[in-house]
Design a protein around this motif. Structure first.
Motif, PDB file in Angstrom:
ATOM      1  N   CYS A   1       0.608  -1.319   0.121  1.00 36.54           N
ATOM      2  CA  CYS A   1      -0.203   0.081   0.151  1.00 36.54           C
ATOM      3  C   CYS A   1       0.691   1.343   0.087  1.00 36.54           C
ATOM      4  O   CYS A   1       0.296   2.706   0.110  1.00 36.54           O
ATOM      5  CB  CYS A   1      -0.992   0.144   1.081  1.00 36.54           C
ATOM      6  N   GLY A   2       2.368   0.877   0.483  1.00 35.36           N
ATOM      7  CA  GLY A   2       3.387   2.725   0.256  1.00 35.36           C
ATOM      8  C   GLY A   2       3.158   2.864   1.484  1.00 35.36           C
ATOM      9  O   GLY A   2       3.510   3.629   1.977  1.00 35.36           O
ATOM     10  N   MET A   3       2.791   2.700   2.612  1.00 39.40           N
ATOM     11  CA  MET A   3       2.764   3.348   4.104  1.00 39.40           C
ATOM     12  C   MET A   3       4.422   2.837   4.942  1.00 39.40           C
ATOM     13  O   MET A   3       4.589   2.418   4.600  1.00 39.40           O
ATOM     14  CB  MET A   3       1.064   2.948   5.004  1.00 39.40           C
ATOM     15  N   ALA A   4       4.519   4.429   5.440  1.00 41.31           N
ATOM     16  CA  ALA A   4       5.453   4.230   6.052  1.00 41.31           C
ATOM     17  C   ALA A   4       5.771   3.472   6.892  1.00 41.31           C
ATOM     18  O   ALA A   4       4.439   3.933   8.013  1.00 41.31           O
ATOM     19  CB  ALA A   4       6.020   5.723   6.035  1.00 41.31           C
ATOM     20  N   LEU A   5       6.449   2.416   7.103  1.00 40.46           N
ATOM     21  CA  LEU A   5       6.186   1.628   8.391  1.00 40.46           C
ATOM     22  C   LEU A   5       6.880   2.226   9.782  1.00 40.46           C
ATOM     23  O   LEU A   5       6.368   1.975  11.073  1.00 40.46           O
ATOM     24  CB  LEU A   5       6.856   0.374   8.400  1.00 40.46           C
ATOM     25  N   THR A   6       7.350   3.767   9.493  1.00 44.51           N
ATOM     26  CA  THR A   6       7.715   4.541  10.649  1.00 44.51           C
ATOM     27  C   THR A   6       6.575   4.992  11.757  1.00 44.51           C
ATOM     28  O   THR A   6       6.579   5.414  12.677  1.00 44.51           O
ATOM     29  CB  THR A   6       8.552   5.519  10.597  1.00 44.51           C
ATOM     30  N   LEU A   7       5.766   4.533  10.997  1.00 40.23           N
ATOM     31  CA  LEU A   7       4.542   6.109  11.838  1.00 40.23           C
ATOM     32  C   LEU A   7       3.345   3.962  12.405  1.00 40.23           C
ATOM     33  O   LEU A   7       2.208   4.546  12.805  1.00 40.23           O
ATOM     34  CB  LEU A   7       3.631   5.836  10.235  1.00 40.23           C
ATOM     35  N   ILE A   8       3.878   2.868  12.130  1.00 39.38           N
ATOM     36  CA  ILE A   8       2.541   2.086  12.251  1.00 39.38           C
ATOM     37  C   ILE A   8       3.648   1.241  13.913  1.00 39.38           C
ATOM     38  O   ILE A   8       4.802   1.000  13.473  1.00 39.38           O
ATOM     39  CB  ILE A   8       2.664   1.140  11.601  1.00 39.38           C
ATOM     40  N   GLU A   9       2.610   1.068  14.612  1.00 41.03           N
ATOM     41  CA  GLU A   9       3.000   0.742  15.849  1.00 41.03           C
ATOM     42  C   GLU A   9       3.321  -0.947  15.520  1.00 41.03           C
ATOM     43  O   GLU A   9       4.612  -1.143  16.222  1.00 41.03           O
ATOM     44  CB  GLU A   9       2.061   0.687  17.239  1.00 41.03           C
ATOM     45  N   ASP A  10       3.146  -2.148  15.573  1.00 34.96           N
ATOM     46  CA  ASP A  10       2.679  -2.856  14.946  1.00 34.96           C
ATOM     47  C   ASP A  10       2.860  -3.087  14.160  1.00 34.96           C
ATOM     48  O   ASP A  10       2.216  -3.619  13.172  1.00 34.96           O
ATOM     49  CB  ASP A  10       1.842  -3.923  16.127  1.00 34.96           C
ATOM     50  N   VAL A  11       3.895  -3.649  13.704  1.00 37.12           N
ATOM     51  CA  VAL A  11       4.400  -3.937  11.869  1.00 37.12           C
ATOM     52  C   VAL A  11       4.464  -5.404  12.128  1.00 37.12           C
ATOM     53  O   VAL A  11       4.571  -6.221  12.525  1.00 37.12           O
ATOM     54  CB  VAL A  11       5.626  -3.289  11.602  1.00 37.12           C
ATOM     55  N   GLU A  12       3.221  -5.709  10.577  1.00 36.82           N
ATOM     56  CA  GLU A  12       2.789  -7.231  10.616  1.00 36.82           C
ATOM     57  C   GLU A  12       4.385  -7.484  10.050  1.00 36.82           C
ATOM     58  O   GLU A  12       4.378  -7.251   8.844  1.00 36.82           O
ATOM     59  CB  GLU A  12       1.711  -6.905   9.624  1.00 36.82           C
ATOM     60  N   THR A  13       4.933  -8.913   9.952  1.00 35.74           N
ATOM     61  CA  THR A  13       5.899  -9.184   8.755  1.00 35.74           C
ATOM     62  C   THR A  13       5.719 -10.796   8.658  1.00 35.74           C
ATOM     63  O   THR A  13       4.670 -10.607   9.044  1.00 35.74           O
ATOM     64  CB  THR A  13       7.011  -9.306  10.109  1.00 35.74           C
ATOM     65  N   SER A  14       5.736 -11.415   7.178  1.00 38.86           N
ATOM     66  CA  SER A  14       6.373 -12.396   6.217  1.00 38.86           C
ATOM     67  C   SER A  14       7.725 -12.251   5.891  1.00 38.86           C
ATOM     68  O   SER A  14       8.524 -11.482   5.630  1.00 38.86           O
ATOM     69  CB  SER A  14       5.332 -12.128   5.518  1.00 38.86           C
ATOM     70  N   THR A  15       8.603 -13.646   6.666  1.00 36.50           N
ATOM     71  CA  THR A  15       9.635 -14.093   5.703  1.00 36.50           C
ATOM     72  C   THR A  15       9.875 -14.981   4.569  1.00 36.50           C
ATOM     73  O   THR A  15       8.909 -15.657   4.895  1.00 36.50           O
ATOM     74  CB  THR A  15      10.696 -14.892   6.718  1.00 36.50           C
ATOM     75  N   LEU A  16      10.909 -14.344   3.877  1.00 38.39           N
ATOM     76  CA  LEU A  16      10.426 -14.601   2.195  1.00 38.39           C
ATOM     77  C   LEU A  16      12.312 -15.098   1.776  1.00 38.39           C
ATOM     78  O   LEU A  16      12.980 -13.801   1.452  1.00 38.39           O
ATOM     79  CB  LEU A  16       9.493 -14.142   1.208  1.00 38.39           C
ATOM     80  N   GLU A  17      12.160 -16.096   1.908  1.00 36.56           N
ATOM     81  CA  GLU A  17      13.839 -16.524   1.111  1.00 36.56           C
ATOM     82  C   GLU A  17      14.463 -15.623   1.683  1.00 36.56           C
ATOM     83  O   GLU A  17      15.839 -15.045   2.587  1.00 36.56           O
ATOM     84  CB  GLU A  17      14.182 -15.717  -0.163  1.00 36.56           C
ATOM     85  N   GLY A  18      14.656 -15.471   3.640  1.00 31.72           N
ATOM     86  CA  GLY A  18      15.750 -15.633   4.580  1.00 31.72           C
ATOM     87  C   GLY A  18      15.750 -13.708   5.121  1.00 31.72           C
ATOM     88  O   GLY A  18      16.121 -13.184   5.875  1.00 31.72           O
ATOM     89  N   LYS A  19      14.599 -13.400   3.723  1.00 34.27           N
ATOM     90  CA  LYS A  19      14.097 -10.862   4.092  1.00 34.27           C
ATOM     91  C   LYS A  19      13.056 -11.441   5.337  1.00 34.27           C
ATOM     92  O   LYS A  19      11.793 -12.550   4.781  1.00 34.27           O
ATOM     93  CB  LYS A  19      14.652 -10.867   2.868  1.00 34.27           C
ATOM     94  N   THR A  20      13.440 -10.720   5.958  1.00 37.51           N
ATOM     95  CA  THR A  20      11.674 -10.413   6.646  1.00 37.51           C
ATOM     96  C   THR A  20      11.352  -9.211   5.957  1.00 37.51           C
ATOM     97  O   THR A  20      11.907  -8.033   5.692  1.00 37.51           O
ATOM     98  CB  THR A  20      12.305 -10.179   8.285  1.00 37.51           C
ATOM     99  N   TYR A  21      10.329  -8.852   5.678  1.00 32.41           N
ATOM    100  CA  TYR A  21       9.194  -7.992   4.918  1.00 32.41           C
ATOM    101  C   TYR A  21       8.030  -7.205   6.010  1.00 32.41           C
ATOM    102  O   TYR A  21       7.649  -8.047   6.309  1.00 32.41           O
ATOM    103  CB  TYR A  21       8.417  -8.206   3.081  1.00 32.41           C
TER     104      TYR A  21
END
Length: 86
Positions: A14-34
């Protein structure tokens, strides 16, 4: 609680800056966390991660106009200043 270390600072869905989010959802793919702003964006990413890794959505900015209006908005007229009571 510290935010997880992600390879991205902007939600690729969606393009939202993650610095504005308190609880970031994450997903790991090929050893990288998004990181994602919400569970919905995380699930969208997981449905087609390659799409969002190769072509992430640009960061949204509150200072950028939301499209070009057909005609400019009318100027806001301020009422004259009130005189103090005598």
């Amino acid at each position: 609680m510290d935010k997880p270390l992600c390879v991205n600072k902007v939600d690729p869905v969606c393009g939202m800056a993650l610095t504005l989010i308190e609880d970031v959802e994450t997903s790991t793919l090929e050893g990288k966390t998004y990181g994602f702003c919400s569970k919905g964006c995380k699930e969208t990413f997981e449905g087609d991660p390659k799409k969002y890794i190769e072509n992430p959505v640009a960061r949204k900015s509150m200072s950028e106009p939301m499209g070009s209006p057909e005609k400019p908005a009318a100027p806001i007229e301020m009422p004259p200043p009130m005189k103090p009571p005598l």
